[in-house]
Design a protein around this motif. Structure first.
Motif, PDB file in Angstrom:
ATOM      1  N   GLY A 182      -3.156  19.701  15.456  1.00 42.83           N
ATOM      2  CA  GLY A 182      -4.150  20.160  16.430  1.00 42.83           C
ATOM      3  C   GLY A 182      -5.477  19.475  16.176  1.00 42.83           C
ATOM      4  O   GLY A 182      -6.210  19.853  15.290  1.00 42.83           O
ATOM      5  N   SER A 183      -5.778  18.462  16.963  1.00 47.61           N
ATOM      6  CA  SER A 183      -7.008  17.705  16.743  1.00 47.61           C
ATOM      7  C   SER A 183      -8.010  18.031  17.842  1.00 47.61           C
ATOM      8  O   SER A 183      -7.746  17.781  19.016  1.00 47.61           O
ATOM      9  N   ALA A 184      -9.160  18.548  17.422  1.00 53.62           N
ATOM     10  CA  ALA A 184     -10.203  18.861  18.409  1.00 53.62           C
ATOM     11  C   ALA A 184     -10.653  17.591  19.122  1.00 53.62           C
ATOM     12  O   ALA A 184     -10.928  17.606  20.320  1.00 53.62           O
ATOM     13  N   LEU A 185     -10.737  16.465  18.382  1.00 60.02           N
ATOM     14  CA  LEU A 185     -11.207  15.227  18.996  1.00 60.02           C
ATOM     15  C   LEU A 185     -10.207  14.699  20.017  1.00 60.02           C
ATOM     16  O   LEU A 185     -10.590  14.180  21.055  1.00 60.02           O
ATOM     17  N   GLU A 201      -7.986  16.601  21.701  1.00 61.92           N
ATOM     18  CA  GLU A 201      -7.869  17.543  22.814  1.00 61.92           C
ATOM     19  C   GLU A 201      -9.136  17.666  23.642  1.00 61.92           C
ATOM     20  O   GLU A 201      -9.061  17.858  24.851  1.00 61.92           O
ATOM     21  N   TYR A 202     -10.277  17.599  22.991  1.00 62.91           N
ATOM     22  CA  TYR A 202     -11.534  17.863  23.703  1.00 62.91           C
ATOM     23  C   TYR A 202     -12.513  16.697  23.692  1.00 62.91           C
ATOM     24  O   TYR A 202     -13.561  16.754  24.326  1.00 62.91           O
ATOM     25  N   THR A 261     -15.528  14.791  21.951  1.00 63.58           N
ATOM     26  CA  THR A 261     -16.633  15.445  21.256  1.00 63.58           C
ATOM     27  C   THR A 261     -17.266  16.513  22.141  1.00 63.58           C
ATOM     28  O   THR A 261     -18.255  17.131  21.759  1.00 63.58           O
ATOM     29  N   TYR A 301     -16.480  19.422  22.695  1.00 66.41           N
ATOM     30  CA  TYR A 301     -16.467  20.803  22.189  1.00 66.41           C
ATOM     31  C   TYR A 301     -17.740  21.111  21.389  1.00 66.41           C
ATOM     32  O   TYR A 301     -18.048  22.267  21.115  1.00 66.41           O
ATOM     33  N   VAL A 302     -18.457  20.079  21.001  1.00 65.90           N
ATOM     34  CA  VAL A 302     -19.575  20.267  20.061  1.00 65.90           C
ATOM     35  C   VAL A 302     -20.705  21.177  20.559  1.00 65.90           C
ATOM     36  O   VAL A 302     -21.316  21.871  19.749  1.00 65.90           O
ATOM     37  N   HIS A 346     -13.754  22.914  26.693  1.00 69.16           N
ATOM     38  CA  HIS A 346     -12.591  23.572  27.286  1.00 69.16           C
ATOM     39  C   HIS A 346     -12.660  23.527  28.813  1.00 69.16           C
ATOM     40  O   HIS A 346     -11.634  23.475  29.480  1.00 69.16           O
ATOM     41  N   PHE A 405     -20.799  19.979  10.546  1.00 68.65           N
ATOM     42  CA  PHE A 405     -19.333  19.975  10.637  1.00 68.65           C
ATOM     43  C   PHE A 405     -18.624  20.241   9.325  1.00 68.65           C
ATOM     44  O   PHE A 405     -17.421  20.414   9.293  1.00 68.65           O
ATOM     45  N   PHE A 465     -15.791   7.866  13.016  1.00 71.08           N
ATOM     46  CA  PHE A 465     -14.948   9.064  13.102  1.00 71.08           C
ATOM     47  C   PHE A 465     -13.748   8.960  12.175  1.00 71.08           C
ATOM     48  O   PHE A 465     -13.345   9.923  11.541  1.00 71.08           O
ATOM     49  N   ARG A 522     -13.844  10.336   7.469  1.00 66.97           N
ATOM     50  CA  ARG A 522     -12.825  11.325   7.126  1.00 66.97           C
ATOM     51  C   ARG A 522     -11.684  10.760   6.305  1.00 66.97           C
ATOM     52  O   ARG A 522     -11.129  11.453   5.459  1.00 66.97           O
TER      53      ARG A 522
END
Lengths: 97, 609
Positions: free
Chosen positions: B234-237, B239-240, B242, B244-245, B274, B459, B495, B499
């Protein structure tokens, strides 16, 4: 891990408290349908810890370094004890730009 | 050479000459590539007092040793020049596929000098270089330009170009590539426009030679596997993006709202990731060689704000959304499309409009001067003013100069939320104090990409720092500035790099990045020599700034950030205690009390004049 869920957590004559939960990014899908405008108003046992509530909702707060937890917009560890009226929020630990 | 091509393409548009130069191996190693090589060339060759829009300014397109290699996200380039907006350095970064094509065409760097008499474009293809007429393209927007150029060069080529904004020397103009990617900040588009250079088109098929190809592929494959494993969880990047920030920064009370008057925006839920995913997302989009795919291929089906393209990403949602009081994501997305089509920096555009809105609401700017009523929350005004800015029409001519000149013109420079005249990005520093020190000390002005301490303050990557504390921030800010210089110089995307190529602990050391660079180049970096190279790049940039006439007094923040406490939220009551962080920052950098690198420091880094 399978979320334990909130049902059955409040049993007997436990003291309880009201908190609000917000889940961001991919954790949003763990908000139940009754949450409105991205905020879940929920009753939990008094003295619950942030991580416990999140785990019950299915957020993987038990694994270190995966979840960033905040209370009232201030970062805190998973074992922080919640208080009445707290706004608990969580999001996955990655970055944006 | 390995990793590097060892070839610099130099084009003089005044004389219409083209030269290919070799590269000194020692310099290559000491400055890593990309952003590092570019400052070395600029510092050695150019008078830092040059007028940024004069032919004497040099415009450098810089790839790194890892660009166009199997390294994941080995796809970045930077545009380095002297900025017409700030008078400081421009170091604007972009991804997509153009950088890879440029490197595969055979060149690490493209140095553009002089100015053409009539509009031209450069066609660079597998070692061949042509200067071609571009009169027929002048005036076209970015998508139109790309379509026409691909038809007359090669359908597989990639284009970096300016739109109407760059042509008109708008000081917040961007250079767009792959249609929707942007080297956006600091008015680099205006420099390109001043040279009457409409575009650089690149097509390259020559693979980059690697020192240790097997080790390179193995380590790259390992990193990709780790990213894919995380994305599966499940990766926020993915799916959304940036987008979502805003949820996070709003909760922390640092989302720029109504020209940074506060850090909580009541419309956040309506403009967040979202909503983008549910209503406008067609699919995630990846730059060349990237396993994350944070890009957004989107479409808006709306009578007023309809369109398609890519984005918006976080900074745009903050600058053109919450900073302007806009809670309509369709409108913000449309504003983003317009900026991309016309070639404008969304951050500076949004924060310049919000500056004008605050001046209007405070009665400093009249309806007659602005050409319209200009209140926070007016999405139609934002859309109209973007077009007006790109074409320098009416009030747009004033906006085209950026918020500092705009606000100064009306007698209130303090309402321009800038550092070194560059508009602040989407983290209010009063609630993220390391970012405050970063904005004040970055060599390009207020930039989150000069050393994103928000990674740790906001973050929690690799670890969490208290955003409201000032203790320890000078050391972290310096470290992040150095490591971002390394990533920029290498040609990677932060990005992935921060990480997966840096140690995930408080020291944030580039252990795996060192290995990757060595496999590509054979240069024998150690972690410490690589960190030193980052410091060297940063310090030489600083020396350029000092030569351009900037001083310690420019290492500052808007008065709002220093004197007006945040009125609400978790950081209520806070300002940025810059005066308590700056002296230690200078000391850690080996600079004197005036922020000048000492002789000893320069000697240590091999930068003695």
């Amino acid at each position: 891990m399978r979320p334990v869920g909130m049902e059955g957590w409040l049993e007997g004559a436990l003291p309880v408290m009201q908190i609000r939960v917000k889940l961001f990014a991919t954790f949003r899908e763990h908000l139940p349908p009754e949450a409105e405008g991205g905020v879940y108003e929920v009753t939990v046992p008094a003295g619950s810890r942030a991580g416990e509530v999140l785990l019950r909702l299915g957020v993987p707060a038990g694994t270190p370094g995966v979840v960033v937890i905040m209370i009232d917009g201030r970062h805190c560890p998973a074992d922080r004890i919640l208080q009445e009226g707290d706004v608990l929020s969580a999001f996955p630990a990655i970055a944006g730009g | 050479m390995f990793g590097w091509r060892g070839r610099v393409l130099r084009v003089d548009l005044t004389d219409e000459t083209i030269a290919v130069e070799s590269v000194d191996p020692q310099m290559a190693r000491d400055f890593i590539g990309g952003r590092g090589w570019a400052i070395k060339y600029l510092y050695d060759e150019m008078d830092p007092k040059v007028d940024p829009l004069a032919p004497d300014n040099k415009l450098i397109f810089a790839t790194g040793p890892l660009t166009a290699t199997p390294a994941p996200t080995g796809n970045r380039y930077m545009v380095i020049t002297k900025s017409p907006l700030t008078g400081a350095l421009s170091c604007s970064n972009s991804g997509g596929t153009f950088p890879t094509q440029m490197k595969q065409a055979g060149f690490d760097l493209l140095i553009i000098e002089g100015a053409a008499k009539q509009p031209v474009y450069l066609w660079v293809h597998d070692g061949e270089v042509e200067i071609r007429p571009a009169q027929h393209l002048w005036g076209k927007n970015v998508p139109q330009t790309e379509v026409m150029l691909l038809a007359e060069t090669d359908p597989k080529a990639k284009v970096a170009c300016i739109g109407p904004a760059g042509e008109r020397l708008v000081k917040i103009a961007a250079i767009m590539n792959d249609k929707h990617r942007a080297a956006a900040r600091s008015g680099v588009g205006a420099v390109m426009g001043s040279k009457k250079l409409k575009a650089v088109v690149a097509r390259g098929t020559k693979k980059v030679a690697l020192a240790r190809p097997d080790e390179m592929r193995e380590l790259s494959g390992q990193v990709r596997a780790e990213v894919n494993r995380d994305v599966k969880k499940g990766s926020a990047l993915r799916e959304y993006g940036t987008a979502y920030v805003p949820e996070v920064t709003n909760e922390m009370g640092i989302l720029p709202t109504r020209n940074f008057q506060t850090g909580r925006f009541e419309g956040t839920e309506k403009i967040s990731g979202h909503v983008l995913k549910k209503k406008y997302l067609r699919r995630p989009k990846a730059c060349y060689g990237c396993p994350i795919a944070c890009g957004r291929d989107t479409e808006v089906d709306d009578p007023k704000y309809g369109g398609e393209g890519e984005g918006p990403e976080y900074e745009t949602i903050a600058a053109l959304g919450s900073s302007c009081g806009i809670d309509n994501l369709a409108a913000v997305t449309k504003a983003n499309y317009l900026c991309n089509e016309l070639g404008l920096d969304t951050i500076s555009m949004g924060v310049t409009i919000s500056c004008a809105m605050e001046m209007f609401e405070k009665g400093i700017l009249t309806e007659s001067e602005a050409g319209r009523v200009l209140r926070f929350g007016d999405a139609d005004a934002v859309i109209a003013l973007i077009e007006a800015t790109a074409y320098r029409r009416g009030f747009g001519d004033a906006l085209a100069e950026g918020s500092h000149r705009l606000a100064s013109k009306y007698g209130h420079p303090e309402l321009s939320i800038t550092a070194k005249k560059l508009e602040l990005p989407g983290y209010d520093p009063r609630g993220s104090k390391g970012m405050g020190l970063l904005y004040a000390t970055s060599n390009i002005g207020a930039s989150h990409m000069a050393g994103d301490v928000a990674y740790m303050e906001v973050f929690g990557v690799p670890e969490k720092l208290d955003p409201l504390a000032i203790e320890g921030k000078p050391a972290y800010t310096k470290h992040f500035e150095d490591i971002f210089a390394i990533v920029d110089a290498a040609g990677l995307c932060v990005f992935l790099a921060i990480r997966y190529l840096f140690d995930q602990d408080r020291r944030v050391n580039p252990t795996r990045l060192t290995a990757l660079l060595n496999h590509a180049t054979g240069a024998g970096y150690t972690v410490s020599s690589l960190l030193e190279a980052g410091d060297r790049i940063y310090t030489l940039e600083r020396m350029f700034l000092l030569g351009a006439g900037l001083t310690k007094s420019d290492d500052t923040l808007p008065r709002r950030m220093l004197e007006e406490p945040l009125p609400e939220g978790p950081a209520k009551g806070h300002i940025v205690e810059l005066d308590q962080m700056l002296p230690e920052f200078y000391r850690l950098r080996g600079w004197d009390e005036d922020g000048v690198p000492t002789n000893a420091k320069r000697a240590e880094l091999g930068l003695a004049c």
